[in-house]
Design a protein around this motif. Structure first.
Motif, PDB file in Angstrom:
ATOM      1  N   LYS A  28      95.626   8.298 -84.751  1.00  0.00           N
ATOM      2  CA  LYS A  28      97.065   8.004 -84.689  1.00  0.00           C
ATOM      3  C   LYS A  28      97.884   9.251 -85.035  1.00  0.00           C
ATOM      4  CE  LYS A  28     100.472   5.063 -86.994  1.00  0.00           C
ATOM      5  NZ  LYS A  28     100.683   4.149 -88.122  1.00  0.00           N
ATOM      6  N   CYS A  30     102.013  10.162 -85.336  1.00  0.00           N
ATOM      7  CA  CYS A  30     103.321   9.522 -85.219  1.00  0.00           C
ATOM      8  C   CYS A  30     104.347  10.204 -86.110  1.00  0.00           C
ATOM      9  CB  CYS A  30     103.202   8.039 -85.591  1.00  0.00           C
ATOM     10  SG  CYS A  30     104.594   7.082 -84.968  1.00  0.00           S
ATOM     11  N   TYR A  32     106.631   8.287 -87.504  1.00  0.00           N
ATOM     12  CA  TYR A  32     106.964   7.204 -88.426  1.00  0.00           C
ATOM     13  C   TYR A  32     105.691   6.704 -89.109  1.00  0.00           C
ATOM     14  CZ  TYR A  32     111.442   6.398 -85.848  1.00  0.00           C
ATOM     15  OH  TYR A  32     112.670   6.503 -85.256  1.00  0.00           O
ATOM     16  N   CYS A  34     105.545   3.075 -90.110  1.00  0.00           N
ATOM     17  CA  CYS A  34     106.206   1.767 -90.245  1.00  0.00           C
ATOM     18  C   CYS A  34     105.394   0.832 -91.145  1.00  0.00           C
ATOM     19  CB  CYS A  34     106.363   1.104 -88.879  1.00  0.00           C
ATOM     20  SG  CYS A  34     107.303   2.108 -87.714  1.00  0.00           S
ATOM     21  N   TYR A  36     105.073  -2.212 -90.926  1.00  0.00           N
ATOM     22  CA  TYR A  36     104.443  -3.304 -90.171  1.00  0.00           C
ATOM     23  C   TYR A  36     103.452  -2.800 -89.122  1.00  0.00           C
ATOM     24  CZ  TYR A  36     107.805  -1.795 -86.714  1.00  0.00           C
ATOM     25  OH  TYR A  36     108.514  -1.025 -85.845  1.00  0.00           O
ATOM     26  N   CYS A  37     103.202  -1.483 -89.063  1.00  0.00           N
ATOM     27  CA  CYS A  37     102.410  -0.929 -87.952  1.00  0.00           C
ATOM     28  C   CYS A  37     101.077  -1.674 -87.809  1.00  0.00           C
ATOM     29  CB  CYS A  37     102.164   0.559 -88.150  1.00  0.00           C
ATOM     30  SG  CYS A  37     101.283   1.275 -86.753  1.00  0.00           S
ATOM     31  N   GLY A  85     100.214   5.897 -81.493  1.00  0.00           N
ATOM     32  CA  GLY A  85     101.319   6.690 -82.016  1.00  0.00           C
ATOM     33  C   GLY A  85     102.426   6.906 -81.013  1.00  0.00           C
ATOM     34  N   ASN A 121     109.099   5.323 -79.988  1.00  0.00           N
ATOM     35  CA  ASN A 121     109.761   4.901 -81.234  1.00  0.00           C
ATOM     36  C   ASN A 121     111.172   5.476 -81.322  1.00  0.00           C
ATOM     37  OD1 ASN A 121     109.491   7.557 -82.162  1.00  0.00           O
ATOM     38  ND2 ASN A 121     107.891   7.084 -83.641  1.00  0.00           N
ATOM     39  N   LYS A 143     112.145   1.633 -79.502  1.00  0.00           N
ATOM     40  CA  LYS A 143     112.250   0.937 -80.780  1.00  0.00           C
ATOM     41  C   LYS A 143     113.580   1.192 -81.464  1.00  0.00           C
ATOM     42  CE  LYS A 143     108.550   1.262 -83.446  1.00  0.00           C
ATOM     43  NZ  LYS A 143     108.190  -0.153 -83.383  1.00  0.00           N
TER      44      LYS A 143
HETATM   45  S1  SF4 Z   1     104.659   0.997 -85.220  1.00  0.00           S
HETATM   46 FE1  SF4 Z   1     104.738   2.612 -83.706  1.00  0.00          FE
HETATM   47  S2  SF4 Z   1     106.301   3.982 -84.501  1.00  0.00           S
HETATM   48 FE2  SF4 Z   1     105.662   2.723 -86.196  1.00  0.00          FE
HETATM   49  S3  SF4 Z   1     104.054   3.884 -87.231  1.00  0.00           S
HETATM   50 FE3  SF4 Z   1     103.073   2.463 -85.776  1.00  0.00          FE
HETATM   51  S4  SF4 Z   1     102.794   3.726 -83.963  1.00  0.00           S
HETATM   52 FE4  SF4 Z   1     104.317   4.777 -85.213  1.00  0.00          FE
END
Ligand code: SF4
Length: 266
Positions: A28, A30, A32, A34, A36-37, A85, A121, A143
């Motif tokens: 991954k 990214c 962010y 998140c 909730y990822c 990601g 994102n 997003k």
């Molecule tokens: S939900 Fe999407 S933007 Fe958020 S951390 Fe996971 S991969 Fe990255």
């Protein structure tokens, strides 16, 4: 032939039968982290600046892999870029798109041909060259879970060079204006609750109203309200119920007041 780039196809709540394409490395990457990822936490070294770029051009296997899978799913609905990601971090994103578009045109589809979809994102869209690439996709799922910096920091936990949420909202407005009319911009808003008393989830009324006002400015083609469906990165995150999703839908509808914008709940 072992698979290098594709996942599924999966039956997706929002896209129908969708073949996932990963344009990043196997881990991954990214901007962010998140709460909730659904693919887990972003490790410290893989939480990168929106300025960060990798160059991973598609190998000849990408074309072969697509061809072999497409033959089995002539009823595919979406070729969906963005797993592992943030896909806009790869400089070669459009090379992948062009190959997928090319292979798609060589096949006979039983229904409409699958749509070329991108998940982003939104953190890199303030760069002109990234919007240039992103707008080439037929459906962009961008997003925007939050619309103030406090909620942004709590929910998406952006890397420290990610700009303020206002810059991201403005770049989404620009993207919508710059996208060709035949392509569509969907803003996806994941709303969740928290079991932790001292953690304010993005399902708080200030944030929901802020997002509604941001959406009114962005004027996307589609708004998608949904919640977590798999195991979240943080144990204290849980899904909002359908009643709340509907309520958020009504709030958005009332504030946005534009019948041309589709509001969908999943
Ligand atoms: S939900 Fe999407 S933007 Fe958020 S951390 Fe996971 S991969 Fe990255």
């Amino acid at each position: 032939m072992p698979r290098e780039y594709t996942y599924g196809p999966f039956q997706s709540r929002r896209l129908g039968l969708s073949l996932g394409i990963n344009v990043l490395a196997k881990f991954k990457l990214c901007t962010y982290n998140c709460v909730y990822c659904e693919i887990g936490l972003t490790e410290k070294d893989n939480l990168v600046s929106p300025n960060y770029r990798i160059s991973l051009p598609p190998s000849p296997n990408f074309r072969k892999e697509l061809k072999s899978i497409f033959n089995y799913v002539p009823h595919l609905n979406s070729i969906t870029f963005g797993y592992n990601g943030e896909p806009t971090l790869n400089e070669n994103l459009v090379d992948f798109l062009n190959i997928a578009s090319d292979v798609r045109s060589e096949l006979n589809w039983t229904h409409e041909k699958p749509i070329l979809t991108l998940f982003t994102n939104s953190s890199t869209l303030f760069f002109d060259e990234i919007r240039e690439r992103v707008k080439k996709f037929e459906l962009v799922l961008a997003k925007l879970d939050v619309a103030n910096n406090d909620d942004f920091k709590r929910t998406n936990r952006p890397q420290n060079e990610v700009p303020d949420i206002e810059i991201i909202i403005e770049s989404l407005m620009k993207l919508k204006q710059e996208m060709p009319k035949k392509n569509k911009l969907a803003i996806q808003i994941l709303v969740y609750n928290s079991y932790k008393k001292d953690f304010l989830p993005n399902n708080n009324s200030k944030n929901i109203y802020d997002v509604a006002h941001a959406l009114k400015r962005i004027k996307p083609n589609i708004i998608q309200i949904y919640s977590t469906a798999r195991i979240p990165a943080e144990y204290f995150v849980f899904a909002i119920d359908n009643e709340r999703k509907k309520e958020i839908g009504y709030i958005f509808k009332e504030i946005i007041n534009d019948d041309k914008i589709e509001i969908n709940i999943y």
